[in-house]
Scaffold this motif. Structure first.
Motif, PDB file in Angstrom:
ATOM      1  N   ALA A  50       0.830  -1.210   0.000  1.00  0.00           N
ATOM      2  CA  ALA A  50       0.000   0.000   0.000  1.00  0.00           C
ATOM      3  C   ALA A  50       0.864   1.260   0.000  1.00  0.00           C
ATOM      4  N   ARG A  51       2.040   1.194   0.599  1.00  0.00           N
ATOM      5  CA  ARG A  51       2.927   2.357   0.628  1.00  0.00           C
ATOM      6  C   ARG A  51       3.433   2.733  -0.764  1.00  0.00           C
ATOM      7  N   TYR A  52       3.411   1.789  -1.679  1.00  0.00           N
ATOM      8  CA  TYR A  52       3.972   2.042  -3.010  1.00  0.00           C
ATOM      9  C   TYR A  52       2.910   2.130  -4.092  1.00  0.00           C
ATOM     10  N   GLU A  53       1.637   2.096  -3.707  1.00  0.00           N
ATOM     11  CA  GLU A  53       0.573   2.255  -4.680  1.00  0.00           C
ATOM     12  C   GLU A  53       0.569   3.676  -5.201  1.00  0.00           C
ATOM     13  N   LYS A  54       0.020   3.848  -6.390  1.00  0.00           N
ATOM     14  CA  LYS A  54      -0.061   5.163  -6.996  1.00  0.00           C
ATOM     15  C   LYS A  54      -0.917   6.076  -6.128  1.00  0.00           C
ATOM     16  N   THR A  55      -0.416   7.246  -5.884  1.00  0.00           N
ATOM     17  CA  THR A  55      -1.139   8.215  -5.071  1.00  0.00           C
ATOM     18  C   THR A  55      -1.423   9.454  -5.895  1.00  0.00           C
ATOM     19  N   ARG A  56      -2.243  10.289  -5.375  1.00  0.00           N
ATOM     20  CA  ARG A  56      -2.603  11.526  -6.047  1.00  0.00           C
ATOM     21  C   ARG A  56      -1.667  12.639  -5.572  1.00  0.00           C
ATOM     22  N   ASP A  57      -1.094  13.354  -6.521  1.00  0.00           N
ATOM     23  CA  ASP A  57      -0.230  14.486  -6.206  1.00  0.00           C
ATOM     24  C   ASP A  57      -0.955  15.779  -6.516  1.00  0.00           C
ATOM     25  N   SER A  58      -0.773  16.757  -5.671  1.00  0.00           N
ATOM     26  CA  SER A  58      -1.250  18.109  -5.933  1.00  0.00           C
ATOM     27  C   SER A  58      -0.069  19.045  -5.731  1.00  0.00           C
ATOM     28  N   VAL A  59       0.287  19.763  -6.800  1.00  0.00           N
ATOM     29  CA  VAL A  59       1.434  20.646  -6.771  1.00  0.00           C
ATOM     30  C   VAL A  59       0.994  22.027  -7.224  1.00  0.00           C
ATOM     31  N   ILE A  60       1.374  23.045  -6.466  1.00  0.00           N
ATOM     32  CA  ILE A  60       1.101  24.421  -6.863  1.00  0.00           C
ATOM     33  C   ILE A  60       2.438  25.158  -6.946  1.00  0.00           C
ATOM     34  N   PHE A  61       2.696  25.739  -8.102  1.00  0.00           N
ATOM     35  CA  PHE A  61       3.891  26.555  -8.290  1.00  0.00           C
ATOM     36  C   PHE A  61       3.513  28.013  -8.066  1.00  0.00           C
ATOM     37  N   LEU A  62       4.234  28.676  -7.193  1.00  0.00           N
ATOM     38  CA  LEU A  62       4.076  30.109  -6.968  1.00  0.00           C
ATOM     39  C   LEU A  62       5.322  30.777  -7.530  1.00  0.00           C
ATOM     40  N   VAL A  63       5.143  31.536  -8.601  1.00  0.00           N
ATOM     41  CA  VAL A  63       6.273  32.085  -9.337  1.00  0.00           C
ATOM     42  C   VAL A  63       6.321  33.606  -9.174  1.00  0.00           C
ATOM     43  N   ASP A  64       7.442  34.091  -8.665  1.00  0.00           N
ATOM     44  CA  ASP A  64       7.659  35.535  -8.517  1.00  0.00           C
ATOM     45  C   ASP A  64       7.883  36.138  -9.900  1.00  0.00           C
ATOM     46  N   SER A  65       7.094  37.144 -10.243  1.00  0.00           N
ATOM     47  CA  SER A  65       7.197  37.796 -11.550  1.00  0.00           C
ATOM     48  C   SER A  65       7.689  39.232 -11.422  1.00  0.00           C
ATOM     49  N   SER A  66       8.400  39.532 -10.361  1.00  0.00           N
ATOM     50  CA  SER A  66       8.888  40.891 -10.140  1.00  0.00           C
ATOM     51  C   SER A  66      10.035  41.216 -11.103  1.00  0.00           C
ATOM     52  N   GLU A  67      10.367  42.502 -11.186  1.00  0.00           N
ATOM     53  CA  GLU A  67      11.429  42.962 -12.089  1.00  0.00           C
ATOM     54  C   GLU A  67      12.768  42.296 -11.805  1.00  0.00           C
TER      55      GLU A  67
END
Length: 101
Positions: A22-39
């Motif tokens: 069970a530890r190696y079964e496929k799991t669901r990933d949720s990833v959010i990228f927060l990208v700084d767009s400053s100068e």
């Protein structure tokens, strides 16, 4: 990891085998990228690339890998310190390029 995590020992009972598997079964990933767009992120450095360019390459590669893996992965990409705004809350300087459902 324990010594039996990668090989099923004949001494393991079915419950232990199922627990390890069970530890190696496929799991669901949720990833959010927060990208700084400053100068400061737009200034080019070595090899004529900005930090922003490098981050976008990374995000692109991860998104492509997650799509190839399939499954039920969720990916979000949010830029902050932007001139334009696109988000459900109407916050200034926040642009959601890919929203999580």
């Amino acid at each position: 990891f324990g010594s039996n995590d990668f090989a099923f020992d004949e001494d393991l009972d079915d419950d232990n085998r199922q627990s390890i598997a069970a530890r190696y079964e496929k799991t669901r990933d949720s990833v959010i990228f927060l990208v700084d767009s400053s100068e400061k992120m737009m200034k080019t450095g070595a090899e004529d690339k900005s930090s922003f360019d490098i981050v976008l390459e990374l995000v692109k590669n991860v998104v492509q890998n997650k799509l190839i893996q399939g499954g039920s992965n969720e990916i979000g990409v949010c830029f902050y310190n932007t001139e334009k705004a696109k988000n459900s809350n109407g916050f200034a300087g926040i642009y959601n390029a890919i929203e999580l459902d």
